[in-house]
Design a protein around this motif. Sequence first.
Motif: not given
Length: 374
Positions: A352, A354, A356
């Motif tokens: 996806n 993403r 972090r």
Amino acid sequence: MPISRRHLLTRSALAGLAAAGALSGLDARVLARAAKTLYLSARADREGQFFASGFDADGAKLFDLPMPARGHGAAVSPDGQHGIFFGRRPGRFALVVDTASGTVVHTIANAENRNFAGHGLFVKGGRLLLATEIDYEGKRGLIGLYDAADSWRRIGEWQTGGMDPHDLRLLPDGRTLIVANGGILTHPEVQRLKLNLDSMDSSVAFIDLNDGGLIEQRRLPGEFFQLSLRHMAVTADGETVVAMQYEGPSTDLVPLVGLAKPGRAIELLEMPDMAWSTLRNYCGSAAVDAAGRILGVTSPRGGRALFWEAATRRPLQPLDLADGCGLAAAPVPGRFIVSNGLGALVEYDPLNGRTRALDSGFAGARWDNHIFTG
């Protein structure tokens, strides 16, 4: 204060899993693995000092130990008790770290007329440490054998079937080693000058773990003889992803990632020319996710990491990270830990896109090429 090898996931990490809907598919074994995952990486600081560093899945510092010179690869024993940090080629040391106390408990010196080539691997349940080595005078690659139960004594060596051995891995059958022979002739007296770029002979060699015998050897087609096969990772299906570095003209555009398996030719992964061009003919690390289903490579020169679904070869979402090279599986399947030479340490999900950021606590860290985990 002693450092436990079993580290609980932080609330933020668990919250991230829940938000992604991942917890429903995770069983107790996966969470237990996440709780005790240890990562090793060499690094430098702003003053040019070198360190052997350990951290957990959230980037929390576990230990940070001075090294006598620049490090490269590392290995973690199956029980997590020991981490081995290898000096960068031509390596003259391997540090043995007790991961619980965060202390150096032994230094393995290079054998006479041998130098460490940067990578190693525990086998035989952790009783035996293997290290890629170079016999410069003999112009041959070796695997050094070290007895972990006998003060890390060197008990023998095996030939790798080529020059410039670099990375090595154990295949899922538990009996077959794969070694990447980079094929580049160098010598410590002329530092890292490459002496044979017009006659390189790079290969992957499959070696019998029982006796060190060469099972088979695979090379790329002749037009790609200047591709140096260097870093590897093994998928759940027993394929080995091989990340390469091209030593030919910088204007050439060549594939940089292959898949190797005993009994067949090396398969070169296909990508649009633009994707390869962004890597600037250089891949620095390879890894597969915790499930062995997603493979990835990094290019510090290109500032990009590329990912594929192993079974279908389908490209996934790339990650742009300046000088990004370190790459390892995160505890959660489908995710990776990525580092760079500018101090970044992130978790990335190529399904996806993403990212972090991990608060590593290593102020001013200049992470080296690789991250390793148990």
